[in-house]
Design a protein around this motif. Structure first.
Motif, short mmCIF file in Angstrom:
data_model
loop_
_atom_site.label_atom_id
_atom_site.label_comp_id
_atom_site.label_asym_id
_atom_site.label_seq_id
_atom_site.Cartn_x
_atom_site.Cartn_y
_atom_site.Cartn_z
N ALA A 77 7.81 -0.49 2.07
CA ALA A 77 8.73 0.64 1.81
C ALA A 77 10.13 0.14 1.49
O ALA A 77 11.00 0.91 1.11
N ASN B 256 1.22 -4.32 11.34
CA ASN B 256 1.07 -3.18 10.41
C ASN B 256 2.40 -2.48 10.18
O ASN B 256 2.71 -2.07 9.06
N GLU B 257 3.17 -2.34 11.26
CA GLU B 257 4.48 -1.70 11.11
C GLU B 257 5.39 -2.55 10.23
O GLU B 257 6.17 -2.04 9.43
N SER C 140 4.37 -2.33 6.59
CA SER C 140 4.73 -1.00 6.08
C SER C 140 6.22 -0.97 5.73
O SER C 140 6.61 -0.47 4.67
N ALA C 141 7.03 -1.52 6.65
CA ALA C 141 8.48 -1.54 6.41
C ALA C 141 8.80 -2.40 5.19
O ALA C 141 9.67 -2.05 4.37
N PHE C 142 8.07 -3.50 5.03
CA PHE C 142 8.30 -4.39 3.87
C PHE C 142 7.93 -3.67 2.58
O PHE C 142 8.67 -3.71 1.60
#
Lengths: 193, 342
Positions: B15, B7-8, B11-13
């Motif tokens: 953003a 999930n992190e 999310s980074a991808f």
């Protein structure tokens, strides 16, 4: 371009894929304000923002036929493409190391072209405009720290390591913060219905 | 990988804040349709792309539309020019090959010539489209449906297959040639940066060695006893340490911020042993220096010494301390370091 005036984005892009120049002109008329606004927000100066707009529509012309837009969203694809190109110019202006990357076909395919999930809702510009207030309210409900992390990542183009250096917090914490910020934004957005 | 980590990552991808290395891993994984919560990723990508919708929209200048049109024409022209060059080369080659045939076998030659001429006519017709067939865009002319037919038509002619193959070959050679040069340039720039970094490290190391040479050298002795020294007047911020090589009757005094003594005075180092004070020697520290080597010390019994101190004494020296104490340190402490003698 009356024949393209009312057709959905997905059909418009299919026409562009067939090199219908009027279809591209219609896409330009629809999207150039948001594309230019995003480019201006991110790119280092006005000249670079204009370069972004030219590059984005050139890439649409060249690449529209290579992408399966039945599993994509023209709006998301176009905004992501604009953001990627603008961030690329911003990074090149900011760091001499970034200028070592040659802007060639392979680089464009890897770092500039958007890689969108094939499970995405296909929204058009009208839908986005309708939901403008929702996203605005959802953003307002974030903490200042969450807003700042999103701003640094999305508009300033800093990666997790750079944000970690900038804020003086561990990389793991930044990862979690980005995750929390986006997911809270999503929850807020859903709650705005 | 845990759900939280995935999930992190998505999310980074979404953003757009993955570092290059992780981005490339994720990109390749995505290209291979690796297992991912695509629905979640899509949702986050939609969400981030909606962020700019709250910005106040700005209309681009009308000239920008013309620039876009010019860029598209340049793309089109670039392709056309490359094809034309390759076509001319192929045609020239074909004429040379067929020249003798034309003189001896007129019928066959005429047929080939006509075929090529037909090809040329088609190409030229497409390169100079009639105004009524052209599609106006932003005040310029771009691809039309005829161009599409042109490409389709050419794909059936064997000579054009040769043209395309040649074009691809030239493009590949050009691309790899350019890429190699680019890689070399990139390597040189990186090497120069590395060299600078190494030079800088070397300078720092040399500076450190030159500043701390006496200290490094002194640690060659074994059975070293370190006595921390503290200034008597806090305002002067005097600090330092006294290193005593007990087996060799040598000492190294490292002292900071000790004021330069008046010309008629000098500093003297003392040890208090069983309530008796013994001189360990006079010293003068030059401005900008921090280390003083004192040789030929009397034998010092660590367990019997209670204090070390530095006082200001007449230049001729004193038997017992007469002047003010500038710094002092405790006696009877354990050695700070014990090393084998080199």
């Amino acid at each position: 371009m009356p024949e393209y005036k009312d057709i959905p984005d997905i059909e418009l892009i299919a026409e562009i894929a067939r090199f219908k120049s009027r279809a591209l002109e219609e896409l330009y008329d629809r999207y150039s304000p948001i594309v230019y606004t995003v480019a201006k927000k991110i790119a280092p100066d006005d000249k670079a923002a204009e370069e972004v707009v030219v590059d984005v529509f050139s890439l649409v012309w060249q690449k529209a036929g290579e992408i399966d837009f039945t599993k994509n969203c023209v709006y998301t694809w176009l905004i992501t493409l604009t953001r990627n190109r603008a961030i690329d110019l911003l990074k090149r202006s900011r760091s001499p190391e970034a200028t070592l990357d040659y802007y060639d076909a392979e680089y464009i395919d890897t770092f500039i072209m958007p890689h969108i999930s094939h499970e995405i809702d296909n929204y058009d510009l009208k839908h986005i405009e309708k939901n403008k207030k929702r996203i605005e309210n959802a953003l307002d409900k974030l903490t200042d720290a969450q807003k700042y992390v999103i701003h640094l990542a999305y508009y300033e183009g800093y990666n997790i390591n750079e944000i970690s250096d900038k804020l003086g917090i561990p990389i793991e914490t930044v990862r979690t913060k980005v995750y929390t910020a986006l997911n809270t934004l999503n929850e807020n957005f859903e709650a705005e219905l | 990988m845990s759900d939280q980590a995935i999930n992190e990552m998505i999310s980074a991808f979404a953003a757009g804040c993955m570092d290059k290395e992780n981005y490339l891993h994720f990109y390749n994984y995505l290209k291979q349709n690796g297992e991912l919560p695509y629905k979640e990723l899509g949702k986050l990508q939609t969400l981030t792309s909606m962020l700019p919708s709250i910005l106040e929209l700005e209309q681009p200048a009308p000239e920008l539309k013309k620039r876009v049109a010019q860029a598209l024409i340049a793309i089109q022209d670039e392709i056309k020019v490359k094809i034309k060059i390759e076509r001319d080369k192929t045609l020239a080659g074909a004429h040379k090959t067929e020249a003798p045939a034309r003189t001896t076998k007129t019928g066959t030659a005429t047929y080939i010539e006509n075929t090529f001429n037909a090809g040329v006519s088609d190409v030229e017709a497409q390169n100079n489209p009639a105004p009524e067939n052209s599609a106006p865009i932003m005040g310029n002319r771009l691809f039309t449906d005829n161009n599409k037919k042109f490409y389709e038509h050419q794909s059936f002619a064997p000579v054009w297959i040769a043209v395309v193959l040649l074009f691809i070959a030239v493009a590949l050679i050009g691309y790899f040639g350019f890429k190699s040069l680019s890689d070399i340039k990139s390597s040189i720039l990186k090497s120069e940066a590395n060299l600078e970094s190494v030079k800088s490290e070397l300078r720092n190391t040399q500076e450190f060695i030159s500043k701390n040479g006496p200290l490094i050298e002194f640690y060659n002795y074994d059975n070293i006893w370190t006595v921390p020294l503290q200034g008597a007047d806090p305002a002067l911020k005097i600090s330092g340490r006294l290193l005593l090589a007990l087996n060799d009757n040598e000492a190294l005094l490292q002292i900071n911020n000790l004021p330069t003594p008046p010309p008629e005075n000098t500093y003297q180092l003392w040890v208090v042993n069983k309530n008796q004070t013994y001189s360990l020697g006079q010293f003068f520290i030059e401005p900008g220096h921090r280390f003083v080597r004192i040789s030929g010390l009397p034998a010092i019994v660590r367990d019997q010494s209670t204090q070390f101190k530095i006082t200001l004494e007449p230049r001729s020296g004193s038997i017992l301390p007469t002047g003010a104490t500038f710094a002092s340190g405790p006696g009877g402490v354990e050695p700070a370091k014990k090393t084998g003698r080199r």
